[in-house]
Design a protein around this motif. Structure first.
Motif, mmCIF file in Angstrom:
data_model
loop_
_atom_site.group_PDB
_atom_site.id
_atom_site.type_symbol
_atom_site.label_atom_id
_atom_site.label_comp_id
_atom_site.label_asym_id
_atom_site.label_seq_id
_atom_site.Cartn_x
_atom_site.Cartn_y
_atom_site.Cartn_z
ATOM 1 N N VAL A 1 18.061 49.481 20.577
ATOM 2 C CA VAL A 1 19.239 48.622 20.719
ATOM 3 C C VAL A 1 18.945 47.538 21.752
ATOM 4 C CG1 VAL A 1 20.867 50.445 20.093
ATOM 5 C CG2 VAL A 1 20.266 50.094 22.494
ATOM 6 N N GLU A 2 19.687 46.446 21.667
ATOM 7 C CA GLU A 2 19.587 45.375 22.645
ATOM 8 C C GLU A 2 20.791 45.384 23.571
ATOM 9 O OE1 GLU A 2 19.010 41.441 21.198
ATOM 10 O OE2 GLU A 2 17.333 41.983 19.868
ATOM 11 N N HIS A 3 20.523 45.181 24.861
ATOM 12 C CA HIS A 3 21.580 45.010 25.854
ATOM 13 C C HIS A 3 21.229 43.817 26.737
ATOM 14 C CE1 HIS A 3 23.368 48.771 24.746
ATOM 15 N NE2 HIS A 3 22.405 49.522 25.241
ATOM 16 N N PRO A 4 22.228 43.219 27.377
ATOM 17 C CA PRO A 4 21.916 42.155 28.337
ATOM 18 C C PRO A 4 21.110 42.700 29.511
ATOM 19 C CG PRO A 4 24.243 42.763 28.446
ATOM 20 C CD PRO A 4 23.682 43.465 27.256
ATOM 21 N N VAL A 5 20.196 41.913 30.009
ATOM 22 C CA VAL A 5 19.437 42.305 31.197
ATOM 23 C C VAL A 5 20.360 42.360 32.410
ATOM 24 C CG1 VAL A 5 17.581 41.587 32.759
ATOM 25 C CG2 VAL A 5 17.273 41.422 30.277
ATOM 26 N N VAL A 6 21.331 41.465 32.438
ATOM 27 C CA VAL A 6 22.357 41.450 33.488
ATOM 28 C C VAL A 6 23.697 41.629 32.805
ATOM 29 C CG1 VAL A 6 23.422 40.125 35.344
ATOM 30 C CG2 VAL A 6 20.965 39.905 34.907
ATOM 31 N N ARG A 7 24.349 42.748 33.064
ATOM 32 C CA ARG A 7 25.643 42.981 32.432
ATOM 33 C C ARG A 7 26.770 42.678 33.407
ATOM 34 N NH1 ARG A 7 27.332 49.081 31.008
ATOM 35 N NH2 ARG A 7 29.220 47.917 30.497
ATOM 36 N N ARG A 8 27.941 42.435 32.864
ATOM 37 C CA ARG A 8 29.160 42.272 33.654
ATOM 38 C C ARG A 8 29.907 43.598 33.686
ATOM 39 N NH1 ARG A 8 30.450 37.472 36.600
ATOM 40 N NH2 ARG A 8 29.626 35.665 35.473
ATOM 41 N N HIS A 9 30.343 43.988 34.862
ATOM 42 C CA HIS A 9 31.134 45.213 34.939
ATOM 43 C C HIS A 9 32.476 44.977 34.264
ATOM 44 C CE1 HIS A 9 33.211 48.731 36.452
ATOM 45 N NE2 HIS A 9 32.053 49.188 36.907
ATOM 46 N N PRO A 10 32.879 45.834 33.326
ATOM 47 C CA PRO A 10 34.109 45.560 32.570
ATOM 48 C C PRO A 10 35.388 45.624 33.401
ATOM 49 C CG PRO A 10 33.244 47.729 32.040
ATOM 50 C CD PRO A 10 32.201 47.058 32.868
ATOM 51 N N GLU A 11 35.337 46.262 34.579
ATOM 52 C CA GLU A 11 36.541 46.350 35.405
ATOM 53 C C GLU A 11 36.534 45.403 36.594
ATOM 54 O OE1 GLU A 11 38.423 50.378 35.797
ATOM 55 O OE2 GLU A 11 36.441 51.044 35.116
ATOM 56 N N THR A 12 35.377 45.124 37.161
ATOM 57 C CA THR A 12 35.315 44.251 38.332
ATOM 58 C C THR A 12 34.781 42.867 38.002
ATOM 59 O OG1 THR A 12 33.049 44.835 38.986
ATOM 60 C CG2 THR A 12 34.836 46.283 39.743
ATOM 61 N N GLY A 13 34.102 42.716 36.864
ATOM 62 C CA GLY A 13 33.497 41.446 36.504
ATOM 63 C C GLY A 13 32.201 41.139 37.227
ATOM 64 N N ARG A 14 31.719 42.055 38.037
ATOM 65 C CA ARG A 14 30.537 41.784 38.852
ATOM 66 C C ARG A 14 29.258 41.876 38.013
ATOM 67 N NH1 ARG A 14 29.356 44.627 44.713
ATOM 68 N NH2 ARG A 14 27.733 43.166 45.392
ATOM 69 N N ARG A 15 28.269 41.016 38.331
ATOM 70 C CA ARG A 15 26.975 41.049 37.654
ATOM 71 C C ARG A 15 26.121 42.180 38.218
ATOM 72 N NH1 ARG A 15 25.158 36.244 34.916
ATOM 73 N NH2 ARG A 15 26.667 34.547 35.056
ATOM 74 N N MET A 16 25.388 42.862 37.306
ATOM 75 C CA MET A 16 24.547 43.986 37.698
ATOM 76 C C MET A 16 23.294 43.998 36.837
ATOM 77 S SD MET A 16 27.649 46.717 37.599
ATOM 78 C CE MET A 16 27.920 46.140 35.937
ATOM 79 N N LEU A 17 22.170 44.355 37.430
ATOM 80 C CA LEU A 17 20.961 44.562 36.640
ATOM 81 C C LEU A 17 21.165 45.748 35.711
ATOM 82 C CD1 LEU A 17 17.803 44.162 38.917
ATOM 83 C CD2 LEU A 17 18.554 42.713 37.021
ATOM 84 N N PHE A 18 20.709 45.606 34.464
ATOM 85 C CA PHE A 18 20.916 46.687 33.500
ATOM 86 C C PHE A 18 19.639 46.938 32.696
ATOM 87 C CE2 PHE A 18 23.107 48.786 29.847
ATOM 88 C CZ PHE A 18 23.719 49.786 30.571
ATOM 89 N N VAL A 19 18.546 47.137 33.400
ATOM 90 C CA VAL A 19 17.286 47.577 32.804
ATOM 91 C C VAL A 19 16.777 48.753 33.626
ATOM 92 C CG1 VAL A 19 16.662 45.344 31.829
ATOM 93 C CG2 VAL A 19 15.965 45.893 34.165
#
Length: 323
Positions: free
Chosen positions: A228-246
């Protein structure tokens, strides 16, 4: 005793201000981890900083990890208490509760306050398929220890969070560490942030599980869990904050990059979880429980307890599609 600072001051005073000394060529390797101050923001911009009224919060590190005192998790949660615990989870990313000693049923009921429970056919479980059991002794099959990872990112909708309880603790060792992946993102060089903000990466269950399962054991799940593909940097669905996601267990490559370039960039991104300032480490006691936000963290189970036994049970909460 003359220090480097003393010698520098003396030489500076003795020479004209316009003279710059020549230094030999020097350069640290590219794409490494650098010394110096870190940006340590625990919460996103605009966070509503309010006291907690229904329990005590005891921070364990600068941005991640807090012990929650004054609660009995075997009792049902009111809506108000659940909301306040969720606020603490968003602020601290992982919450610790000492000596709860919950039954498997009570552990499932607590986790169920945050959504549908997730099953994982690749891991051993108890009577209920949504209670994963890690029973580790000297002769046990190794699983996800000694590697930084985020749970089940090979799913289209990776787990929102997990509730882990230690049933049996070795006399020494067996700690678990968590890393704040929002802090990891914040501290990337701006040019790296610009490269990864819109990038996507492929996640696959095979790299992580191939370390301890045979091809015959893994093959039946290939259709159930395609890459599956995911963004390398995701947005937290509740806070909106950017986070590394690898993560090093399941992320295989960055879409659109050649293998060498992808590997080099992923190595740099994987390293961010290893920065001590972004981490918290929990020393378990029997009956302790940890509840972490799987969207915002990576974790690392430390296998340093030799032939001693360590028994843990985990319940995972189904999540959303990263964006």
């Amino acid at each position: 005793m003359t220090t480097l600072a003393d010698a520098t001051a003396s030489r500076t005073a003795a020479r004209p201000a316009s003279r710059t000394p020549a230094l030999r060529p020097h350069r640290i390797p590219a794409d490494g981890l650098y010394e110096g101050p870190r940006l340590l923001r625990r919460t996103p911009d605009g966070w509503d900083e309010r006291p907690y009224e229904r329990f005590e919060v005891v921070p364990q590190a600068a941005t991640i990890g807090a012990e929650i005192r004054g609660l009995d998790l075997s009792r049902p949660l009111s809506g108000e208490l659940r909301a306040e615990l969720n606020r603490a989870l968003l602020e601290w990313k992982v919450l610790f509760f000492r000596g709860q000693r919950l039954s498997s049923r009570a552990q499932r009921e607590f986790a169920g306050n945050w959504g549908e429970l997730e099953t994982n056919p690749l891991l051993a479980h108890r009577d209920s398929k949504d209670v994963v059991r890690f029973d580790k002794a000297a002769d046990a099959v190794p699983t996800f220890e000694n590697v930084w990872h985020t749970d089940v990112t090979f799913r289209e909708r990776p787990a929102m969070g997990a509730v882990l309880q230690l049933r049996e603790v070795p006399p020494v060792g067996g700690d678990t560490m968590w890393a704040d992946m929002a802090a990891a993102y914040d501290n990337l060089p701006p040019e790296i942030q610009a490269r990864v903000n819109e990038a996507r990466a492929v996640h696959d269950y095979l790299p992580g599980f191939a370390r301890f399962y045979s091809p015959a054991q893994l093959a039946p799940f290939q259709q159930e869990f395609p890459p599956v593909e995911h963004p390398v940097v995701r947005r937290h669905p509740e806070t909106g904050r950017r986070m590394l996601f690898v993560n090093a267990s399941f992320t295989t490559h960055i879409v659109g990059l050649g293998r060498a370039e992808s590997d080099r960039l992923l190595r740099l991104l994987f390293q961010q979880a290893q920065v001590p300032e972004f981490q918290v480490r929990w020393r378990w006691q029997p009956g302790d429980l940890a509840f972490w936000d799987n969207r915002a963290t990576q974790h690392y189970a430390v296998n340093d307890y030799g032939a001693h036994r360590r028994v843990a049970e985990r319940v995972a909460i189904a999540g959303d599609r990263p964006y």
